[in-house]
Design an enzyme around this catalytic site. Sequence first.
Site, PDB file in Angstrom:
ATOM      1  N   ARG A 155       0.854  -1.208   0.000  1.00 23.20           N
ATOM      2  CA  ARG A 155       0.000   0.000   0.000  1.00 23.20           C
ATOM      3  C   ARG A 155       0.881   1.245   0.000  1.00 23.20           C
ATOM      4  O   ARG A 155       2.110   1.166  -0.030  1.00 23.20           O
ATOM      5  CB  ARG A 155      -0.913  -0.002   1.223  1.00 23.20           C
ATOM      6  CG  ARG A 155      -0.148   0.063   2.531  1.00 23.20           C
ATOM      7  CD  ARG A 155      -1.085   0.277   3.717  1.00 23.20           C
ATOM      8  NE  ARG A 155      -0.328   0.677   4.881  1.00 23.20           N
ATOM      9  CZ  ARG A 155      -0.387   0.076   6.065  1.00 23.20           C
ATOM     10  NH1 ARG A 155      -1.185  -0.942   6.236  1.00 23.20           N
ATOM     11  NH2 ARG A 155       0.336   0.532   7.074  1.00 23.20           N
ATOM     12  N   ALA A 183      10.460  10.888  26.896  1.00 23.89           N
ATOM     13  CA  ALA A 183      10.205  10.649  28.328  1.00 23.89           C
ATOM     14  C   ALA A 183       9.235   9.483  28.527  1.00 23.89           C
ATOM     15  O   ALA A 183       9.238   8.839  29.583  1.00 23.89           O
ATOM     16  CB  ALA A 183       9.649  11.922  28.975  1.00 23.89           C
ATOM     17  N   TYR A 218      11.918   7.222  15.396  1.00 28.56           N
ATOM     18  CA  TYR A 218      11.757   7.250  13.935  1.00 28.56           C
ATOM     19  C   TYR A 218      12.883   8.073  13.289  1.00 28.56           C
ATOM     20  O   TYR A 218      13.496   7.660  12.298  1.00 28.56           O
ATOM     21  CB  TYR A 218      10.395   7.851  13.607  1.00 28.56           C
ATOM     22  CG  TYR A 218      10.026   7.897  12.143  1.00 28.56           C
ATOM     23  CD1 TYR A 218       9.655   6.737  11.465  1.00 28.56           C
ATOM     24  CD2 TYR A 218      10.014   9.106  11.446  1.00 28.56           C
ATOM     25  CE1 TYR A 218       9.285   6.784  10.118  1.00 28.56           C
ATOM     26  CE2 TYR A 218       9.654   9.170  10.117  1.00 28.56           C
ATOM     27  CZ  TYR A 218       9.287   8.004   9.453  1.00 28.56           C
ATOM     28  OH  TYR A 218       8.927   8.062   8.127  1.00 28.56           O
TER      29      TYR A 218
END
Length: 463
Positions: free
Chosen positions: A233, A314, A369
């Site tokens: 996709r 955190a 990321y």
Amino acid sequence: MMAQSPQRDATPTHTALVADSYSRFVNGRLGRGVAGRLGLPRPAVLRRYAPGEALIPGPVLVLGTTPGADALAQVLLEWKLDVRRHAGPKDKLGAIIVVLDDLASPEELSEPIRSAGASLRGLRANARLLTISRPAGAELEPEMAAARQAVDGILRSLAKELRRGATANGIILAEGVTTTDVGTIGAVRFFLSGRSAFVDGQFLCVDSGAGQLPQSWDRPLAGKVAVVTGGARGIGAAIARTLARDGVVVVVVDVPASGDQLAAVANSIRGTALQLDITAAAAGQRILDHALARHGRLDIVVHNAGITRDKLLANMDAARWDAVIAVNLSAQLRMNRDFLGSAALTGPLRIVSVASTSGIAGNRGQTNYAASKAGVIGMVRATAKLLAPLGGSVNAVAPGFIETDMTARMPFATRELARRLNSLQQGGWPEDVAETIAFLASDAAGGISGNVLRVCGQNLVGQ
Ligand code: NAI
């Protein structure tokens, strides 16, 4: 499974078309007037590539007085373009190419750059401005380095001044590379064409004269076999379709849970599907075995599969951190080791990795990321030297805001802000990322390796 009858599924283009309702409104018959009266921004409808279309709509002005400028103008003439070496006052130009391949001091910039400036008002919608220059290495005399680095500032500012879908990009030629070497020609053609619609304010370096021009610019990848991970996709499916359009037999890879979508993509492009979690230790070998057994070769690897698990650091748990690094980075490193070590691969391998502007500029809530995507950039740079002796190349593409299901799920205000914060005032399409990858995967880009090319409309965040 090798498909017998192609079938259509919902294309990402469809997602992109319906996603940006503001752009559609202000470019419609009613909205155009409303936007004009209220002074609202009207993002341009970008010129995107379709096979067989004119490379550039309008004359191309080539500025510069070096032999390199003359030689490039000659190539453009051979492409049957309307090439000018001086602009007339009423010319409606499709492109301006400023050749600065022999700069020695900042003063030499004035004439060619101001000549380009004098022609900007006559630029057509979706026009292209290109600079061709040399790297500003620290080993140079300060005056020469200053002149060369100045091109960076000019280009990035100019990209922000252009309107109506016009873009400005730069090509940097390593010492010894000429304006007519394969990689230069490939890059010029990519930037002039609609393939680069959402690439703006960026530089691409041509490191060597390696590579080969295609027999047909409409099917530049004819006869090649590629694997695209995460191809079920989104951007991966668009990459698979674009490569297939350009002549590639594509193996699409995705997790077993996406099996139906994966089969639909493979069937629609007459490719084959391989259900596989790329974090598996044997992933690289299984891809090799599949490609060689079913298609007899493997020329192109596109590392597209990626996940996000956003949290402020955190609050980040080990599962989120580890999963993102494992899928987005470690899997690519492991598979590349397998590909590079394989005696079964004889031709030049072209690898393209999907990074992200988050890996360049950083993003709140995305330390994991951004680490993975910045890591991909480091990996690509260091892998280039390993592939060079084999004639291969490896590059990364860093998309900015792209209209996908993922970005469609963002909260409205965040999405609108992210979508407009670039020089083209709109999100890119999965096809824009795919076109850039198809170019970097081609032999015409063989002299380009270790680069990171942003497909972000010159996102105002980051460099
Ligand atoms: P998506 O989530 O729609 O598609 C990713 C695909 O990768 C999915 O089909 C998923 O099943 C597959 N996948 C995930 N983990 C896998 C694994 N372990 N093994 C095999 N397949 C796996 O994402 P999208 O938006 O199409 O993104 C594609 C790439 O582009 C990703 O690397 C993403 O980080 C990158 N990107 C996307 C941007 C955007 O605006 N959508 C912006 C910048 C980068």
